[in-house]
Write an enzyme that holds these catalytic residues in place. Structure first.
Site, short mmCIF file in Angstrom:
data_model
loop_
_atom_site.label_atom_id
_atom_site.label_comp_id
_atom_site.label_asym_id
_atom_site.label_seq_id
_atom_site.Cartn_x
_atom_site.Cartn_y
_atom_site.Cartn_z
CE LYS A 231 -13.38 51.26 100.34
NZ LYS A 231 -12.88 52.04 101.41
NE ARG B 74 -12.01 59.87 101.63
CZ ARG B 74 -11.91 60.46 102.64
NH1 ARG B 74 -11.64 61.80 102.80
NH2 ARG B 74 -11.77 59.65 103.80
CG ASP C 209 -5.28 53.93 103.14
OD1 ASP C 209 -5.92 53.09 102.54
OD2 ASP C 209 -4.89 53.61 104.01
CE LYS D 44 -5.80 50.19 104.31
NZ LYS D 44 -6.38 51.41 105.23
N1 BES Z 1 -10.96 50.82 103.74
C1 BES Z 1 -10.20 51.86 104.66
C2 BES Z 1 -11.19 52.19 106.13
C3 BES Z 1 -11.29 51.21 106.99
C4 BES Z 1 -10.22 50.97 108.11
C5 BES Z 1 -12.42 50.37 106.83
C6 BES Z 1 -10.36 49.71 108.93
C7 BES Z 1 -12.54 48.87 107.77
C8 BES Z 1 -11.48 48.80 108.81
C9 BES Z 1 -10.29 53.24 103.96
O1 BES Z 1 -9.96 53.11 102.43
C10 BES Z 1 -9.11 53.87 104.41
O2 BES Z 1 -8.10 53.45 104.34
N2 BES Z 1 -9.43 55.10 105.16
C11 BES Z 1 -8.51 55.94 105.91
C12 BES Z 1 -8.76 57.46 105.40
C13 BES Z 1 -7.77 58.26 105.70
C14 BES Z 1 -6.55 58.10 104.71
C15 BES Z 1 -8.29 59.66 105.62
C16 BES Z 1 -8.57 55.73 107.21
O3 BES Z 1 -9.72 55.78 107.85
O4 BES Z 1 -7.48 55.55 107.89
ZN ZN Z 2 -10.62 51.32 101.65
MN MN Z 3 -8.11 53.15 102.14
#
Ligand code: BES
Ligand code: ZN
Ligand code: MN
Length: 495
Positions: free
Chosen positions: A250, A337, A333, A262
């Protein structure tokens, strides 16, 4: 890596410090001129990783920095790597050191030297490119490994350690670089440069090519950005390879969340590290030829940022991924995936013996496992077994989470084959189930490194900032890869 390592048969006198290993029991090294009682008197018990600097034995002679190695019988390569890191931290103000630390593992000079190089090289690493004041950089740039034996094993272990530690430093540098300094374009350029230096074939795909290839995931995530996306394919093709592995990383150069923005919280400064998976894959690839890895390895770095704008993908939009499956966007966000889906689809098309992806994928995985271990989710017990074995050797810890098939229904969509999010519960698992839709029957594992991608402070071989977590694990996985014999674990069959 800024540290230069070399070997010698006896301790060179020109170094400014000598790192002397001391075990917690048994005789202490001759020539120190102190007894165990003397050392106990200053609080030095030779516990693993404890250090004590003695004055030099005379004008012009090196300072002796004692490092505790605990009980020798308890010591393994992981312990030694951490001890070497502590020793390096105690010597940052010296320009050059010599040490016999690589020889403390009985009958394993090679593994010992490698562990010492990794521990010291990683502990001494800093990314200070944008600091005018370089005072925070370790002065220590020269390390001499002294070995009593012929030195061939020490040299071989050192050479391997230089390759793996160098790879980790490369990935850390990339992940620490600010997002506007390292765009997808620049990462692709860097990957091409690394490929040229390390004997890999590299192909870079631009937006038009990705559209033509049907990669709706990466193109969709990129839609809100002024910076174009890049996919980089890297190939390590050793002569006579009998096994094939695919790695997918990724590479979200900056994750703002997109339209599902965010919150404006300083913690999101670490979203520049959302390309840590791609960086670790690039770093892994860079090491394969030097380590004479016999497996054929193909990598896909999926690079784009995730930004909101008038052209960004919207909630309710439906993307068609490389394998033809359609995905309804419920949260922009959950972008990692989407870009991995295209990379995994491409990887599965070549029917490899195994496929790994690595991604800073879910906050849920970090909530479950914390910052010192990654989640692993897989459709194949044999692949997981090999990942766990690599993890045990590299001290990059993993914990398996279940790909529980019943939760697949949480991804059901009214209008498309699936949604991109599964709701508030079991977020690391539903992300894994989403990815599984793109791997076909390929034995596959997903490493979620959201937790360990960044360290809060210096700790053993980890340094504050980007960790490049998974780099050494993936190198080890490729180097020791065997075709998995285990079938897809029945309890995790698709419903
Ligand atoms: N890059 C983030 C996940 C992340 C969070 C990595 C904190 C490192 C530290 C990912 O793209 C994300 O935003 N995931 C969301 C998914 C949700 C919207 C289902 C998350 O984990 O909140
Ligand atoms: Zn991310
Ligand atoms: Mn994200």
């Amino acid at each position: 890596m800024r540290t230069a390592f070399s070997t010698a048969k006896s301790a060179p006198s020109q170094v400014s410090a000598e790192i002397v290993p001391v075990a917690a029991s048994g005789p202490i090294p001759a020539g120190l001129g102190v007894t165990r009682t003397d050392l106990a008197g200053v609080g030095f018990e030779a516990k693993a990783g404890q250090t004590y600097a003695m004055p030099s034995a005379g004008r012009g002679k090196p300072v002796r920095v004692l490092v505790g190695i605990g009980e020798v019988r308890d010591l393994d390569e992981n312990g030694l790597r951490t001890i070497a890191a502590a020793a390096a931290r105690a010597c940052v103000r010296h320009e050059s050191v010599s040490t016999t630390l690589g020889g403390v593992l009985r009958g394993n000079a090679r593994g010992g030297a490698r562990a010492v190089v990794e521990g010291m090289g990683l502990a001494l690493h800093r990314w200070h490119d944008l600091k005018n004041d370089k005072a925070g950089l370790a002065k220590l740039t020269k390390v001499v490994l002294v070995s009593a034996d012929k030195g061939a094993d020490t040299k071989a272990g050192m050479d391997a350690g230089v390759v793996t530690a160098g790879a980790v430093c490369l990935a850390r540098d990339l992940a620490n670089t600010p997002p506007s300094h390292l765009t997808a374009l620049k990462l692709a350029d860097k990957a091409v440069e690394v490929a040229r230096q390390t004997g890999l074939r590299a192909t870079v795909y631009n937006r038009d090519q990705l559209i033509a290839m049907g990669c709706g995931g990466i193109v969709g995530v990129n839609a809100g950005s002024k910076e174009p996306p890049r996919m980089v394919k890297l190939v390590h093709a050793p002569a006579g390879a009998r096994t094939r592995v695919v790695l997918v990383g990724k590479g979200v150069m900056y994750d703002s969340g997109g339209i599902s923005l965010k919150p404006s919280d300083a913690s999101h400064a670490s979203m520049k590290m959302d390309m840590s998976g791609a960086a670790a894959v690039l770093a892994t690839m860079s090491a394969l030829r030097a380590l004479k890895v016999k497996t054929h390895v193909t990598a896909y770095l999926m690079c784009t940022d995730n930004l909101p704008s008038g052209s960004a993908m919207k909630l309710g939009d439906v993307l068609t991924m490389r394998n033809g499956k359609t995905v309804e966007i419920h949260n922009t966000d959950a972008e990692g995936r989407l870009i991995l889906a295209d990379g995994l689809s491409l990887g599965a098309e070549s029917k490899p013996d195994a496929m790994l992806n690595i991604a800073t994928l879910t906050g849920a995985c970090m909530a479950a496992l914390g910052k010192r271990m990654a989640g692993v989710l897989s459709n194949n017990a044999g692949v997981v077994e090999q990942i766990k074995a690599s993890s045990a050797r590299t001290d990059e810890l993993v914990w398996e989470l279940p790909l529980f098939g019943d939760y697949r229904r949480l991804l059901d969509s009214n209008v498309a084959d699936m949604r991109n999010v599964g709701g508030p519960l079991a977020g690391a698992i539903t992300a894994g189930l989403f990815l599984r839709e793109f791997v076909g029957n390929t034995p596959w594992a997903h490493l979620d490194i959201a937790g360990p991608m960044e360290a809060d402070g210096d700790d053993g071989w980890l340094n504050r900032g980007a960790t490049a977590w998974g780099t050494r694990l993936m190198i080890d996985f490729c180097a020791n890869f065997r075709k998995p014999t285990a079938r897809t674990s029945p309890s995790r069959k698709k419903k």
